[in-house]
Design a protein around this motif. Sequence first.
Motif, PDB file in Angstrom:
ATOM      1  N   ASP A 121      -5.405  -3.284  -8.682  1.00 51.72           N
ATOM      2  CA  ASP A 121      -4.581  -2.081  -8.573  1.00 51.72           C
ATOM      3  C   ASP A 121      -3.357  -2.284  -7.688  1.00 51.72           C
ATOM      4  OD1 ASP A 121      -6.171  -0.332 -10.197  1.00 51.72           O
ATOM      5  OD2 ASP A 121      -7.642  -0.271  -8.578  1.00 51.72           O
ATOM      6  N   LEU A 122      -3.335  -3.360  -6.916  1.00 53.88           N
ATOM      7  CA  LEU A 122      -2.195  -3.613  -6.036  1.00 53.88           C
ATOM      8  C   LEU A 122      -1.080  -4.405  -6.718  1.00 53.88           C
ATOM      9  CD1 LEU A 122      -4.084  -4.383  -2.718  1.00 53.88           C
ATOM     10  CD2 LEU A 122      -2.982  -2.247  -3.420  1.00 53.88           C
TER      11      LEU A 122
ATOM     12  N   LEU B 273       1.896   1.926  -3.432  1.00 53.05           N
ATOM     13  CA  LEU B 273       0.780   2.397  -4.262  1.00 53.05           C
ATOM     14  C   LEU B 273       0.813   3.922  -4.361  1.00 53.05           C
ATOM     15  CD1 LEU B 273      -1.801   1.583  -5.817  1.00 53.05           C
ATOM     16  CD2 LEU B 273      -3.028   1.665  -3.643  1.00 53.05           C
TER      17      LEU B 273
ATOM     18  N   TYR C 101       0.833  -1.215   0.000  1.00 55.26           N
ATOM     19  CA  TYR C 101       0.000   0.000   0.000  1.00 55.26           C
ATOM     20  C   TYR C 101       0.863   1.258   0.000  1.00 55.26           C
ATOM     21  CZ  TYR C 101      -4.565  -2.161   0.281  1.00 55.26           C
ATOM     22  OH  TYR C 101      -5.718  -2.845  -0.026  1.00 55.26           O
TER      23      TYR C 101
END
Length: 187
Positions: A101-102, A68, A65
């Motif tokens: 999206d990760l 990201l 995260y």
Amino acid sequence: AGFPLSEDELIKLAADLGSDVGFFLSGGTAYCTGRGELVDFRKPLEPCTIYLIKPKVGCSTPAVYGALGLEKGQQLSGLDPEALLKEFEEGSIYKATFINDLEPPAFQVVPLLREIKEDLEKLGFPAVMMSGSGSTIFCIGSPGADAPNNWQEELVAKYDVDIFEQASCSRLNNANLWYAEQPAETS
């Protein structure tokens, strides 16, 4: 002990244990939003074979995260999740669009995952995608006709992964039965 809590109550309590825990208490097919704790039950998808490829190396969820790079309150731009859901429900899982999206930040954190995914894509699976923040990668369907018969052994030798072949399943309509249970025979 019976069923002292409804499924909805269990899912709400499960959110305190972890973001995705509620899904695993759901009826099988679900559309999850929020952190994964908001569970919307859906009709089962078509049956298919699923391969789970689990590398020995894990991914740190905070690191993924962090890579990201979103600021607090910032949203990801991209395809409309409702449109993707419609594609899954009205089309074929073999031709649906898979988005995670990760994946890009997980590939930054553990570059080996990108290599594994690329090798799996070369085998001709209809879909290959990393699950959540990693490190498991799943493949939908069977490898293409050109894939070697020993593709699993080659992948294990190259990457030291565990491979699990599963058939998709859905819970029976009887809420008192779990996935693998079957109703008792009546004579």
